[in-house]
Design a protein around this motif. Structure first.
Motif, PDB file in Angstrom:
ATOM      1  N   THR A 153       0.811  -1.059   0.114  1.00 15.49           N
ATOM      2  CA  THR A 153      -0.077  -0.053  -0.081  1.00 15.49           C
ATOM      3  C   THR A 153       0.780   1.192  -0.068  1.00 15.49           C
ATOM      4  OG1 THR A 153      -1.708  -1.243   1.356  1.00 15.49           O
ATOM      5  CG2 THR A 153      -1.959   1.155   1.029  1.00 15.49           C
ATOM      6  N   ALA A 154       0.583   2.148  -0.886  1.00 14.30           N
ATOM      7  CA  ALA A 154       1.418   3.455  -1.027  1.00 14.30           C
ATOM      8  C   ALA A 154       0.566   4.600  -0.497  1.00 14.30           C
ATOM      9  CB  ALA A 154       1.665   3.777  -2.553  1.00 14.30           C
ATOM     10  N   TYR A 155       1.343   5.441   0.511  1.00 11.70           N
ATOM     11  CA  TYR A 155       0.723   6.552   1.152  1.00 11.70           C
ATOM     12  C   TYR A 155       1.569   7.870   0.381  1.00 11.70           C
ATOM     13  CZ  TYR A 155      -1.496   3.068   4.107  1.00 11.70           C
ATOM     14  OH  TYR A 155      -2.093   2.256   4.501  1.00 11.70           O
ATOM     15  N   PRO A 156       1.288   8.160  -0.657  1.00 14.78           N
ATOM     16  CA  PRO A 156       2.248   8.954  -1.304  1.00 14.78           C
ATOM     17  C   PRO A 156       2.380  10.391  -0.684  1.00 14.78           C
ATOM     18  CG  PRO A 156       0.043   8.688  -2.749  1.00 14.78           C
ATOM     19  CD  PRO A 156       0.141   7.813  -1.624  1.00 14.78           C
ATOM     20  N   GLU A 157       1.328  10.744   0.034  1.00 17.11           N
ATOM     21  CA  GLU A 157       1.278  12.107   0.784  1.00 17.11           C
ATOM     22  C   GLU A 157       2.212  12.157   1.719  1.00 17.11           C
ATOM     23  OE1 GLU A 157      -0.543  14.615  -0.113  1.00 17.11           O
ATOM     24  OE2 GLU A 157      -1.483  13.315  -1.690  1.00 17.11           O
ATOM     25  N   CYS A 158       2.496  11.115   2.390  1.00 19.33           N
ATOM     26  CA  CYS A 158       3.788  10.949   3.440  1.00 19.33           C
ATOM     27  C   CYS A 158       5.180  10.157   2.930  1.00 19.33           C
ATOM     28  CB  CYS A 158       3.393  10.722   4.776  1.00 19.33           C
ATOM     29  SG  CYS A 158       2.538   9.010   4.921  1.00 19.33           S
ATOM     30  N   ARG A 159       4.911   9.869   1.638  1.00 13.82           N
ATOM     31  CA  ARG A 159       6.213   9.178   0.897  1.00 13.82           C
ATOM     32  C   ARG A 159       6.285   7.803   1.891  1.00 13.82           C
ATOM     33  NH1 ARG A 159       7.617  11.959  -2.754  1.00 13.82           N
ATOM     34  NH2 ARG A 159       9.301  10.715  -3.394  1.00 13.82           N
ATOM     35  N   LEU A 160       5.527   6.981   2.073  1.00  9.32           N
ATOM     36  CA  LEU A 160       5.413   5.728   2.834  1.00  9.32           C
ATOM     37  C   LEU A 160       4.942   4.849   1.832  1.00  9.32           C
ATOM     38  CD1 LEU A 160       5.799   4.195   5.458  1.00  9.32           C
ATOM     39  CD2 LEU A 160       3.686   5.099   6.338  1.00  9.32           C
ATOM     40  N   VAL A 161       5.718   3.516   1.959  1.00 10.37           N
ATOM     41  CA  VAL A 161       4.960   2.342   1.326  1.00 10.37           C
ATOM     42  C   VAL A 161       5.153   1.231   2.387  1.00 10.37           C
ATOM     43  CG1 VAL A 161       5.172   0.568  -0.575  1.00 10.37           C
ATOM     44  CG2 VAL A 161       6.030   2.925  -1.032  1.00 10.37           C
ATOM     45  N   VAL A 162       4.069   0.580   2.631  1.00 15.23           N
ATOM     46  CA  VAL A 162       3.900  -0.638   3.575  1.00 15.23           C
ATOM     47  C   VAL A 162       3.528  -1.929   2.632  1.00 15.23           C
ATOM     48  CG1 VAL A 162       2.568  -1.533   5.447  1.00 15.23           C
ATOM     49  CG2 VAL A 162       2.785   1.017   5.103  1.00 15.23           C
ATOM     50  N   THR A 163       4.477  -2.724   3.018  1.00 14.95           N
ATOM     51  CA  THR A 163       4.608  -3.879   2.295  1.00 14.95           C
ATOM     52  C   THR A 163       3.955  -5.082   3.187  1.00 14.95           C
ATOM     53  OG1 THR A 163       6.764  -4.537   2.771  1.00 14.95           O
ATOM     54  CG2 THR A 163       6.470  -3.252   0.997  1.00 14.95           C
ATOM     55  N   LYS A 164       3.708  -6.426   2.604  1.00 12.99           N
ATOM     56  CA  LYS A 164       3.380  -7.552   3.145  1.00 12.99           C
ATOM     57  C   LYS A 164       4.502  -8.201   3.611  1.00 12.99           C
ATOM     58  CE  LYS A 164      -1.213  -7.220   2.625  1.00 12.99           C
ATOM     59  NZ  LYS A 164      -2.400  -7.049   3.709  1.00 12.99           N
ATOM     60  N   GLU A 165       5.572  -8.286   2.843  1.00 16.49           N
ATOM     61  CA  GLU A 165       6.535  -9.152   3.290  1.00 16.49           C
ATOM     62  C   GLU A 165       7.977  -8.216   3.001  1.00 16.49           C
ATOM     63  OE1 GLU A 165       8.178 -11.279  -0.600  1.00 16.49           O
ATOM     64  OE2 GLU A 165       5.929 -11.527  -0.351  1.00 16.49           O
ATOM     65  N   THR A 166       8.915  -8.809   3.721  1.00 15.56           N
ATOM     66  CA  THR A 166      10.259  -8.187   3.627  1.00 15.56           C
ATOM     67  C   THR A 166      10.791  -7.751   2.335  1.00 15.56           C
ATOM     68  OG1 THR A 166      10.819  -9.662   5.765  1.00 15.56           O
ATOM     69  CG2 THR A 166      12.691  -8.375   4.622  1.00 15.56           C
ATOM     70  N   MET A 167      11.233  -6.497   2.321  1.00 18.55           N
ATOM     71  CA  MET A 167      11.458  -5.818   0.980  1.00 18.55           C
ATOM     72  C   MET A 167      12.969  -6.267   0.534  1.00 18.55           C
ATOM     73  SD  MET A 167      10.023  -3.537  -0.863  1.00 18.55           S
ATOM     74  CE  MET A 167       9.866  -5.354  -1.298  1.00 18.55           C
ATOM     75  N   THR A 168      12.982  -7.600  -0.194  1.00 23.21           N
ATOM     76  CA  THR A 168      14.055  -8.221  -0.757  1.00 23.21           C
ATOM     77  C   THR A 168      13.942  -7.787  -2.149  1.00 23.21           C
ATOM     78  OG1 THR A 168      13.191 -10.122  -0.916  1.00 23.21           O
ATOM     79  CG2 THR A 168      14.262  -9.920   0.761  1.00 23.21           C
ATOM     80  N   VAL A 169      15.077  -8.017  -2.876  1.00 21.53           N
ATOM     81  CA  VAL A 169      14.870  -7.857  -4.381  1.00 21.53           C
ATOM     82  C   VAL A 169      13.836  -8.719  -5.012  1.00 21.53           C
ATOM     83  CG1 VAL A 169      17.312  -6.943  -4.801  1.00 21.53           C
ATOM     84  CG2 VAL A 169      16.957  -9.288  -4.745  1.00 21.53           C
ATOM     85  N   VAL A 186       7.768  -9.292 -19.510  1.00 25.80           N
ATOM     86  CA  VAL A 186       8.295 -10.710 -19.846  1.00 25.80           C
ATOM     87  C   VAL A 186       9.583 -10.997 -18.745  1.00 25.80           C
ATOM     88  CG1 VAL A 186       7.522 -11.109 -21.988  1.00 25.80           C
ATOM     89  CG2 VAL A 186       9.842 -10.237 -21.923  1.00 25.80           C
ATOM     90  N   LYS A 187      10.259 -10.031 -18.402  1.00 21.71           N
ATOM     91  CA  LYS A 187      11.397 -10.350 -17.724  1.00 21.71           C
ATOM     92  C   LYS A 187      11.712  -8.943 -16.533  1.00 21.71           C
ATOM     93  CE  LYS A 187      16.321 -11.972 -17.163  1.00 21.71           C
ATOM     94  NZ  LYS A 187      17.307 -12.456 -17.673  1.00 21.71           N
ATOM     95  N   LEU A 188      11.866  -9.239 -15.386  1.00 21.61           N
ATOM     96  CA  LEU A 188      12.228  -8.090 -14.212  1.00 21.61           C
ATOM     97  C   LEU A 188      13.457  -8.600 -13.632  1.00 21.61           C
ATOM     98  CD1 LEU A 188       8.775  -6.761 -12.714  1.00 21.61           C
ATOM     99  CD2 LEU A 188      10.311  -5.669 -14.074  1.00 21.61           C
ATOM    100  N   THR A 189      14.524  -7.714 -13.415  1.00 18.35           N
ATOM    101  CA  THR A 189      15.371  -8.102 -12.687  1.00 18.35           C
ATOM    102  C   THR A 189      15.816  -6.639 -11.683  1.00 18.35           C
ATOM    103  OG1 THR A 189      16.520  -9.101 -14.533  1.00 18.35           O
ATOM    104  CG2 THR A 189      17.892  -8.348 -12.795  1.00 18.35           C
ATOM    105  N   PHE A 190      16.017  -7.201 -10.529  1.00 12.99           N
ATOM    106  CA  PHE A 190      16.549  -5.959  -9.557  1.00 12.99           C
ATOM    107  C   PHE A 190      17.869  -6.367  -9.108  1.00 12.99           C
ATOM    108  CE2 PHE A 190      12.276  -4.643 -10.109  1.00 12.99           C
ATOM    109  CZ  PHE A 190      12.158  -3.412  -9.502  1.00 12.99           C
ATOM    110  N   SER A 191      18.459  -5.283  -8.548  1.00 14.17           N
ATOM    111  CA  SER A 191      19.612  -5.594  -7.993  1.00 14.17           C
ATOM    112  C   SER A 191      19.649  -4.353  -6.815  1.00 14.17           C
ATOM    113  CB  SER A 191      20.812  -5.366  -8.606  1.00 14.17           C
ATOM    114  OG  SER A 191      20.924  -4.274  -9.261  1.00 14.17           O
ATOM    115  N   SER A 192      20.517  -4.758  -5.684  1.00 16.28           N
ATOM    116  CA  SER A 192      20.740  -3.901  -4.793  1.00 16.28           C
ATOM    117  C   SER A 192      22.285  -4.585  -4.023  1.00 16.28           C
ATOM    118  CB  SER A 192      19.559  -3.892  -3.631  1.00 16.28           C
ATOM    119  OG  SER A 192      19.758  -3.154  -2.334  1.00 16.28           O
ATOM    120  N   GLY A 193      23.195  -3.782  -4.166  1.00 19.98           N
ATOM    121  CA  GLY A 193      24.305  -4.061  -3.698  1.00 19.98           C
ATOM    122  C   GLY A 193      24.776  -5.253  -4.558  1.00 19.98           C
ATOM    123  N   VAL A 194      25.165  -6.441  -3.716  1.00 22.31           N
ATOM    124  CA  VAL A 194      25.513  -7.628  -4.273  1.00 22.31           C
ATOM    125  C   VAL A 194      24.275  -8.639  -4.471  1.00 22.31           C
ATOM    126  CG1 VAL A 194      27.823  -7.443  -3.273  1.00 22.31           C
ATOM    127  CG2 VAL A 194      26.041  -8.697  -2.134  1.00 22.31           C
TER     128      VAL A 194
END
Length: 145
Positions: free
Chosen positions: A66-82, A100-108
């Protein structure tokens, strides 16, 4: 008809949804800090927005986030991993882009997920933009015959 979708249009479509994540605080819904943070936002008068917060996307509520753009907050159901980010982003964009494909990276950390194409969109033969419900290109005005 096979056609490449213009990169700048992909960026616009995705950014309209993803700008809620830009410089946002992203927390799990069961994070013990969430109530305290909302309390601080309330006390500082920014829970319902601030005049300087002009870069915000439309609010959304899905099964995963759920996004709350007014206060720049996103609340997720699970841990925010890639992997979790891929699930959320795919869920938000699957009806707008034929992903057809999504790739995310964060650090290593890096993850990819592949999907079967599922959208059958009528596209403008001149610029590749999806036609609206009346068969008109919103970018160049082409009308489907």
């Amino acid at each position: 008809m096979n056609m490449v979708f213009p990169c700048n249009e992909i960026q616009k479509t995705a950014w309209n949804v993803l700008k809620n994540f830009d410089h946002a605080l992203i927390l799990r819904e069961d994070d013990p800090l969430l109530p305290a943070i909302l309390d601080v936002y309330e006390k500082q008068g920014i829970k319902n927005g601030a005049p300087t917060n002009t870069m915000k996307g439309p609010a959304f509520k899905t099964e995963l986030a759920t996004a709350y753009p007014e206060c720049r907050l996103v609340v997720t159901k699970e841990t925010m991993t890639v992997e979790g980010m891929i699930k959320i982003i795919y869920d938000l964009l699957k009806d707008k882009l034929n992903i057809v494909k999504l790739t995310f990276s964060s650090g290593v950390n890096k993850a990819s997920e592949e999907y079967e194409p599922h959208l059958d969109l009528n596209r403008c033969p001149l610029c590749g933009i999806a036609l609206d419900e009346k068969g008109v290109c919103p970018k160049c005005g082409y009308k489907k015959g």
